[in-house]
Structures are given as structure tokens and as C-alpha cells.
Motif scaffolding. Sequence first.
Motif, PDB file in Angstrom:
ATOM      1  N   ARG A 323       0.830  -1.214   0.000  1.00 37.65           N
ATOM      2  CA  ARG A 323       0.000   0.000   0.000  1.00 37.65           C
ATOM      3  C   ARG A 323       0.860   1.257   0.000  1.00 37.65           C
ATOM      4  NH1 ARG A 323      -4.776  -1.414   4.387  1.00 37.65           N
ATOM      5  NH2 ARG A 323      -5.807  -3.076   3.156  1.00 37.65           N
ATOM      6  N   CYS A 326       1.906   1.927  -3.505  1.00 32.84           N
ATOM      7  CA  CYS A 326       0.813   2.543  -4.264  1.00 32.84           C
ATOM      8  C   CYS A 326       0.627   4.009  -3.878  1.00 32.84           C
ATOM      9  CB  CYS A 326      -0.480   1.766  -4.042  1.00 32.84           C
ATOM     10  SG  CYS A 326      -0.457   0.090  -4.715  1.00 32.84           S
ATOM     11  N   ALA A 361      -3.356  -2.413  -5.930  1.00 35.53           N
ATOM     12  CA  ALA A 361      -3.768  -1.165  -6.581  1.00 35.53           C
ATOM     13  C   ALA A 361      -5.226  -1.207  -6.999  1.00 35.53           C
ATOM     14  CB  ALA A 361      -2.872  -0.902  -7.791  1.00 35.53           C
ATOM     15  N   ASP A 371      -5.197   5.735  -7.319  1.00 32.09           N
ATOM     16  CA  ASP A 371      -4.186   4.708  -7.567  1.00 32.09           C
ATOM     17  C   ASP A 371      -4.070   4.451  -9.062  1.00 32.09           C
ATOM     18  OD1 ASP A 371      -3.596   4.447  -4.954  1.00 32.09           O
ATOM     19  OD2 ASP A 371      -4.767   2.625  -4.616  1.00 32.09           O
TER      20      ASP A 371
END
Length: 464
Positions: A323, A326, A361, A371
Motif C-alpha cells: 500500500r 501505491c 492497486a 491509484d
Amino acid sequence: MSEDTIRLVTIGRILRRRWRLLAALAVVGALVGYGASVLFPPRYTASASVLLPGQWEERELLTQVDIATSSAVVDRAAAKLGRGDAGGDLRERVSAKAADGNIIRISGTADTPRGAQRLADRMAGEFIAFAARITGGDDTGPEAATGPEALREKVTETNRRISDLADAADPGRTVESVQARTSLEKLRTALEEAMKKLEEADPASDKAGMVVMGPAVRPTGEAPPTRVQLIAGGALLFFLLAVVGHLTAARMNRRPRTEAEIAAALGSTLIGTVDVPAEPGARRPEGQGLLARTRRFLGLGTRWDMPAPQASGDEAGRRIRYRRVCARLRERLPAPRRLLVVVPEDDETARRAAGRLVTEAESGPSAGGGDPLLRVVEVPASQPVVPDRDTESGALVVLSPGSRTPEELAGIAEACADGGHEVVGVVLADAVRVRPARDAGRPAPAEGAAPALAAPGHGTGGSG
């Protein structure tokens, strides 16, 4: 590793990760040793000891050793053994050395135990005969047998004639007779002293009588190198060559391993580092041929010089790393964009990391709201080809640290530029070892427990 000192841990890593390859090469070496033993038949060596009575200096013993293996002795032994003109070949199969106690040990090597025994005994006999002939102690000739005794008889007869001449001279009557008797006595004394010195200088008086200390013992085992020694030596030689080859390749390795080096080779910046659970048993659908299976069995498909996978946190911690990647991509891109995720096709760890990154994503909390949309493209590292720019507006390179050379990384960057894609960043994928659950009844940490997961000291560290 190219600049590191080779340590025992490196040897242990080779043995642990390439033991199948090393075992296979050792078997090949054993087969080569067996083939050498077939080409070179077994040899047997027997030894006969010759005693040299009397006092001998070290240099004299060395002279006798040279005589024992001289061409004169070897040729005579070859003639007696019925080898004809094979004295030159026989000379390579005989040897002699001086042992303690005035003993010369003569050895002979042949294809059979009986042949080796006969050769050693014959060489000892011919050496004694030749040495006796040199020192004059050979009793085979009539002249040699009567020479010293005839000389003693001549000296005795001469002394008797001197006595007769001395008695015949007019004793004490004239000066001339006194001088004659004095000269005769001096001649008698000189003859006696000369005979005494001749007897003392006779080499056969104290150094004759060389004897063989019994017949040579028939050998019961092969002379080295035996077949077992050749097989073991071949296996050990191939094993050591394989280990040295691994160490040499590691010392010559120039693959970048640090984040800064990899990013500089690609001409971009590091976005982050993600963890991928190691799965040694995982197989890709392609490469199922005989050669591919052999490479997998021998462990050639994995890098042995990479450090052992470090322990990783739980699944929540690994998900946070994806995460964060991203989120950093979202910060670097002003608007939602499509990106190509370029992965070397032979990098299994990077391929799995790219797939996980695409999933995060698409399903993350910011999906559809910032994203980027990711599409994975696998390219060969040797001749990479990236699809031309379509809807994508950049490329994200995902790879494992230490898996590519600077030339390969530069080739990937050039392939992206040729396709019209800007390399927006690099993501490194580290293979990690998943820790076993500490307590089956312990509840999993909450998704929002970021402080505990972000604590320093993580095994893979870095900029994840």
C-alpha cells in the motif's frame, strides 16, 4: 560479494544450496577416475633388501644406490628375465633407496605380483654381481681368484732371496758388505710395509660379501594409485573444482545489490521495497522440459550467493508495504495514470511481487480515486522488448536485488525508452521467510495497527 572476504559461511552456503550439483559433479569425477583406472592397469611392487657389511659413509651408500639402478645392472636383469632389449622400459619400473643399517632396498614394479617379485630378486642378484666385479671381489674368474695369493707368494720369495743375499755378503769385513746388508734390510722392510698397505686398502677385505636378506615378499595389494584411490581422487578433484568455480564466479560478480546502485543503473528512483514469501517448491507453467527439470533438480535456477531469506512479519505488515508503494506512486503522479509494470521473465520473486502490487492497486482503499492502473509485462533480461506506448504513460520496474547485471538493467531502461515509456520508479522485491504463528488462539492484529508494524528493525528494512 565481489569485494567481500570469502568466509566459511560462504562455503557453507554453497554446500547447502548446491549440494545436488556438487554431488553430481563428484559422481562424474568418480566415473572419470574409474575410466583412468581402466586405461592404466593395476601395478604391483615388491622389494628386496641387500645388506652391505662393514663401515659405509653416506656418499658411498648413495653411490651404491645409483649403481643398483644403473643401465648395466638393469640391462643384465632384463636379459636374464628374457626381456631382450627392454632394459629402457624396465628402468622406469625399478628403484632403489638406502635404508638404515647399511641396507639398500631395491624395488620392482610389474603387472602381476609374481612378476614384481621376480624383478626385485633379479635386480638384487645382478646388483651384487656387478658390485663384486667392480671391487675385484668377483670369484668367477681364475685370475681374480689367484691374483692376491700369487702376489703374496712373490713377496715371500723375494724376502727369502734377500735373506740369502744378506748371508752371502761378507759380514762385517768390508765397508761395502755392511752397506749391502743395510740396503737389503731396507728393501725387505719396504716390501713388508707395501704388502700391509695393500691388504688394508683392499676393498674386498671389509666391504665384500654383499648378501640379499631373503627373497622379495610377493605383494598382496596394488601399488598406488589404486583403483579406489583414482575414483576417490577424481570425485574429490571435481568437487573442489566446483567449489572453487563457485567462489571465483562470486568474486567476479558485479551485479548491483544496493538500492542506490540499482536505481542509478535504471536512471530512476526507488519507490519502495516489498516482501514476497519464499516458495522454493513453486513452479512456473513454462520450462517443463528435460533440461528445465534437470536445472531445477540441480538447483541451477536459484541464486546460491544471495543471503538467506530473512524472517518477515505477518500478512498485514506485508500488505502495508504494498500500500505504501501505491501511495508513493499516487503522490508522484498528479492524476490517475496507467503504468506498465516491467518484470524480468526469469525473476519469479519479482513476478509474484508485481502480481500482488496490481491486486493491491485494484482493491486498495484508494482504488478508483487516485491509484494508477497497472499492467504487468514480462520481458527477457538479455534482449528486453517493451510494448509501444498506448494508454500507459510510464513504466514501473520490479525486480529482485542482485539478480541483474548493470548491462541488463541499462537494457531494460533503453527498452522502456524505445517504447516511449518513462521509468517512473523502481520497486525491489525481497524473498522473505514467513514466521510461524506464535499462538493459534491469539487474535490477528488490526489492520490499522501501523505503529507496531512500522517499528524499526524489520528484517528486510530499507525504504519499504
